[in-house]
Design a protein around this motif. Structure first.
Motif, PDB file in Angstrom:
ATOM      1  N   SER A 198       0.804  -1.197  -0.180  1.00 27.24           N
ATOM      2  CA  SER A 198       0.009  -0.052  -0.099  1.00 27.24           C
ATOM      3  C   SER A 198       0.730   1.207  -0.097  1.00 27.24           C
ATOM      4  O   SER A 198       2.203   1.345   0.195  1.00 27.24           O
ATOM      5  CB  SER A 198      -0.961   0.123   1.194  1.00 27.24           C
ATOM      6  N   ILE A 199       0.222   2.260  -0.296  1.00 30.80           N
ATOM      7  CA  ILE A 199       1.116   3.408  -0.177  1.00 30.80           C
ATOM      8  C   ILE A 199       1.435   3.964   1.188  1.00 30.80           C
ATOM      9  O   ILE A 199       2.538   4.414   1.337  1.00 30.80           O
ATOM     10  CB  ILE A 199       0.088   4.767  -0.604  1.00 30.80           C
ATOM     11  N   ASN A 200       0.475   3.426   2.120  1.00 32.04           N
ATOM     12  CA  ASN A 200       1.095   3.603   3.604  1.00 32.04           C
ATOM     13  C   ASN A 200       2.420   2.734   3.865  1.00 32.04           C
ATOM     14  O   ASN A 200       3.160   3.309   4.691  1.00 32.04           O
ATOM     15  CB  ASN A 200      -0.148   3.337   4.670  1.00 32.04           C
ATOM     16  N   ASP A 201       2.246   1.391   3.360  1.00 32.22           N
ATOM     17  CA  ASP A 201       3.611   0.736   3.560  1.00 32.22           C
ATOM     18  C   ASP A 201       4.771   1.618   3.030  1.00 32.22           C
ATOM     19  O   ASP A 201       5.646   1.745   3.405  1.00 32.22           O
ATOM     20  CB  ASP A 201       3.589  -0.481   2.645  1.00 32.22           C
ATOM     21  N   CYS A 202       4.517   2.237   1.688  1.00 30.24           N
ATOM     22  CA  CYS A 202       5.719   3.112   1.123  1.00 30.24           C
ATOM     23  C   CYS A 202       6.075   4.140   2.048  1.00 30.24           C
ATOM     24  O   CYS A 202       7.498   4.208   2.059  1.00 30.24           O
ATOM     25  CB  CYS A 202       5.572   3.474  -0.197  1.00 30.24           C
ATOM     26  N   ALA A 203       5.113   4.823   2.657  1.00 26.63           N
ATOM     27  CA  ALA A 203       5.624   5.676   3.574  1.00 26.63           C
ATOM     28  C   ALA A 203       6.338   5.465   4.768  1.00 26.63           C
ATOM     29  O   ALA A 203       7.244   6.055   5.184  1.00 26.63           O
ATOM     30  CB  ALA A 203       4.305   6.515   4.025  1.00 26.63           C
ATOM     31  N   ASP A 204       5.754   4.338   5.404  1.00 25.92           N
ATOM     32  CA  ASP A 204       6.734   3.766   6.400  1.00 25.92           C
ATOM     33  C   ASP A 204       7.889   3.147   6.118  1.00 25.92           C
ATOM     34  O   ASP A 204       8.635   3.488   7.093  1.00 25.92           O
ATOM     35  CB  ASP A 204       5.655   2.614   7.130  1.00 25.92           C
ATOM     36  N   ILE A 205       8.075   2.615   5.055  1.00 25.68           N
ATOM     37  CA  ILE A 205       9.342   2.397   4.823  1.00 25.68           C
ATOM     38  C   ILE A 205      10.307   3.343   4.395  1.00 25.68           C
ATOM     39  O   ILE A 205      11.450   3.491   4.843  1.00 25.68           O
ATOM     40  CB  ILE A 205       9.472   1.332   3.315  1.00 25.68           C
ATOM     41  N   SER A 206       9.932   4.644   3.953  1.00 20.46           N
ATOM     42  CA  SER A 206      10.506   5.811   3.622  1.00 20.46           C
ATOM     43  C   SER A 206      11.137   6.223   5.064  1.00 20.46           C
ATOM     44  O   SER A 206      12.086   6.543   5.227  1.00 20.46           O
ATOM     45  CB  SER A 206       9.696   6.714   3.120  1.00 20.46           C
ATOM     46  N   ARG A 207      10.018   6.409   5.921  1.00 23.43           N
ATOM     47  CA  ARG A 207      10.364   6.943   7.268  1.00 23.43           C
ATOM     48  C   ARG A 207      11.444   6.035   8.004  1.00 23.43           C
ATOM     49  O   ARG A 207      12.397   6.627   8.444  1.00 23.43           O
ATOM     50  CB  ARG A 207       9.197   7.042   7.987  1.00 23.43           C
ATOM     51  N   PHE A 208      11.310   4.782   7.835  1.00 25.20           N
ATOM     52  CA  PHE A 208      12.219   3.920   8.458  1.00 25.20           C
ATOM     53  C   PHE A 208      13.624   3.836   7.632  1.00 25.20           C
ATOM     54  O   PHE A 208      14.939   4.035   8.614  1.00 25.20           O
ATOM     55  CB  PHE A 208      11.977   2.198   8.085  1.00 25.20           C
ATOM     56  N   VAL A 209      13.906   4.077   6.473  1.00 24.99           N
ATOM     57  CA  VAL A 209      15.021   4.348   5.706  1.00 24.99           C
ATOM     58  C   VAL A 209      15.654   5.440   6.258  1.00 24.99           C
ATOM     59  O   VAL A 209      16.980   5.512   6.590  1.00 24.99           O
ATOM     60  CB  VAL A 209      14.899   4.055   4.168  1.00 24.99           C
ATOM     61  N   GLU A 210      14.670   6.597   6.292  1.00 30.08           N
ATOM     62  CA  GLU A 210      15.532   7.830   6.618  1.00 30.08           C
ATOM     63  C   GLU A 210      15.794   7.683   8.034  1.00 30.08           C
ATOM     64  O   GLU A 210      16.894   8.477   8.591  1.00 30.08           O
ATOM     65  CB  GLU A 210      14.484   8.840   6.411  1.00 30.08           C
ATOM     66  N   SER A 211      15.404   6.788   9.032  1.00 32.40           N
ATOM     67  CA  SER A 211      15.834   6.552  10.495  1.00 32.40           C
ATOM     68  C   SER A 211      17.338   6.412  10.596  1.00 32.40           C
ATOM     69  O   SER A 211      17.905   6.452  11.405  1.00 32.40           O
ATOM     70  CB  SER A 211      14.998   6.025  11.014  1.00 32.40           C
ATOM     71  N   PHE A 212      17.765   5.564   9.470  1.00 28.10           N
ATOM     72  CA  PHE A 212      18.944   4.913   9.591  1.00 28.10           C
ATOM     73  C   PHE A 212      20.162   5.450   8.547  1.00 28.10           C
ATOM     74  O   PHE A 212      21.423   5.325   8.600  1.00 28.10           O
ATOM     75  CB  PHE A 212      19.416   3.224   9.438  1.00 28.10           C
TER      76      PHE A 212
END
Length: 152
Positions: free
Chosen positions: A44-58
């Motif tokens: 989902s688009i929400n999955d992509c947003a969550d993944i983006s935030r996670f990648v930006e965290s590391f």
């Protein structure tokens, strides 16, 4: 430079918890990062947003600047990894093998080693144009390109 291995090492456990997986990661010389993610169901688009935030965290923009795109596979693009096939069972597929043989039919099975396609061919020797159904097994290492056929 940001490496694919570094991203995979951090991202794969996060995705696995969500039944998602990496299809492809590309990183340009300018640190333009594109990550294509698929799922055992759908992304989902929400999955992509969550993944983006996670990648930006590391990843640290203060150390290395980058741009980031997270997306799911385009419906027109070929399937890239074996884990993408099971969710498409029952759909029409077109497969080109390494020997340049083309098969079209319905994907009926997929496991970690091979796919099974049910093909339908007209028997031209028979004047009634009887349709012959044949199940074909194709090992993943023999697939050059495989695309799901869209219904429209």
């Amino acid at each position: 430079m940001i490496s694919e291995d570094y991203i995979r090492k951090h991202l794969e456990p996060f995705l696995e918890e969500r039944h998602l997986f990496i299809v492809d990661i590309s990183i340009s010389f300018q640190n333009n990062i594109e990550i294509i993610v698929d799922g055992d169901n759908y992304v989902s688009i929400n999955d992509c947003a969550d993944i983006s935030r996670f990648v930006e965290s590391f990843l640290n923009r203060d150390v290395e600047d980058y741009s980031l795109i997270i997306s799911s596979p385009d419906a027109n693009k070929p399937l890239k990894i074996s884990r993408q096939y099971p969710k498409h069972i029952g759909k029409k597929i077109q497969v080109l093998t390494n020997e340049n043989k083309e098969y079209k039919g319905t994907l009926t099975a997929a496991d970690e080693k091979e796919i099974t396609i049910l093909t339908e061919l007209k028997n031209k020797e028979n004047k009634k144009n009887k349709i012959i159904k044949e199940e074909i097994k194709i090992p993943f290492q023999s697939i050059k390109k495989a695309k799901i056929q869209l219904p429209f």
